[in-house]
Design an enzyme around this catalytic site. Structure first.
Site, PDB file in Angstrom:
ATOM      1  CB  THR A  97      46.748  55.853  59.464  1.00 39.22           C
ATOM      2  OG1 THR A  97      45.831  57.052  58.543  1.00 39.22           O
ATOM      3  CG2 THR A  97      46.384  54.661  59.010  1.00 39.22           C
ATOM      4  CG  HIS A 125      36.133  54.847  58.191  1.00 44.84           C
ATOM      5  ND1 HIS A 125      37.402  54.241  57.703  1.00 44.84           N
ATOM      6  CD2 HIS A 125      35.585  55.238  58.306  1.00 44.84           C
ATOM      7  CE1 HIS A 125      37.101  54.728  56.407  1.00 44.84           C
ATOM      8  NE2 HIS A 125      35.756  55.191  56.814  1.00 44.84           N
TER       9      HIS A 125
END
Ligand code: IDP
Ligand code: MG
Length: 167
Positions: A97, A125
Site C-alpha cells: 500500500t 487499487h
C-alpha cells in the site's frame, strides 16, 4: 481456484499516462479481463468504496484523490480480472500500500509516491480478498457489463425507467 478481482487505475495513473504500462504488467498474470469501463466517480461511490477507512484522518483527502480532484483527471479505469488466484497475483504485482515500502519493481514501487498532504498516491487499487472483491465488483459494475456470470443476478422489468439508447 478461479477468482475475480477489481482493479482500478486511479487518477494519478491516468494523468501520468501509465495505463499501457499497468495493463502490460497485469498481462504477465495471464488472467482474463472480463469487464472494463472508464468511470467518473461520484462522491457516494468513492465513499462507499473506501468505507472501511472512513475514520482515518486521511479519508477526506483519499476521497478527493479517487475522484480525481487532486490530479484534474476526474475519472478512473475500472477492470475485472478473472482466473486462478487472481487476487494474490494482482496484489503481488501491485506491491505494498505504501509506495515507499513497495518492492521497487512492483507497480506501486515503480510509479507511486507520497504527497506532501500525506496521501499514498499508489496508482492502482486491487481488491484484497474474495469478500471485498465481490462487494467492490457489485459497486462498480452491473451484471450485464461483465462477460461471465460471477455472482447470482436477477432480471427486472422496470416501468418508467429512463435510459439512453443509440439514436
Ligand atoms: P490497499 O489499497 O493496499 O488495499 P487500503 O488499506 O485498503 O490499502 O487503503 C486504501 C487506500 O488508501 C490506499 O491504496 C492508499 O491510497 C490510501 N492509504 C491507505 N493507508 C494510508 C495511510 O496510512 N496514509 C495515506 N494514505 C493511505
Ligand atoms: Mg484495500
Amino acid at each position: 481456484m478461479n477468482q475475480a478481482v477489481l482493479i482500478l487505475i486511479k487518477p494519478d495513473g491516468l494523468k501520468k499516462s501509465l495505463t499501457g504500462n499497468i495493463l502490460t504488467r497485469l498481462s504477465e498474470t495471464k488472467l482474463e479481463i472480463v469487464a472494463s469501463r472508464i468511470v467518473r466517480v461520484p462522491q457516494h461511490l468513492a465513499e462507499e468504496h473506501y468505507k472501511h477507512l472512513k475514520d482515518k484522518p486521511f479519508f477526506p483527502e483519499l476521497i478527493k484523490y479517487l475522484r480525481g480532484e487532486l490530479h484534474d483527471r476526474r475519472k478512473v479505469m475500472a477492470l475485472i480480472y478473472w482466473g486462478k488466484d487472481a487476487i494474490k497475483k494482482c496484489r503481488e504485482l501491485a506491491g505494498s500500500t505504501n509506495p515507499e515500502e513497495a518492492e521497487p519493481t512492483s507497480i506501486r514501487g515503480s510509479y507511486g509516491r507520497i504527497t506532501t498532504s500525506g496521501v499514498y498516491e499508489n496508482v492502482i487499487h486491487v481488491s484484497s480478498n474474495e469478500e471485498e472483491a465481490e462487494r467492490e465488483i457489485k459497486l462498480w459494475f452491473q451484471p450485464e457489463e461483465i462477460i461471465v456470470d460471477l455472482y447470482p443476478a436477477k432480471e427486472t422489468a422496470e416501468k418508467n425507467c429512463k435510459r439512453k439508447v443509440w439514436a
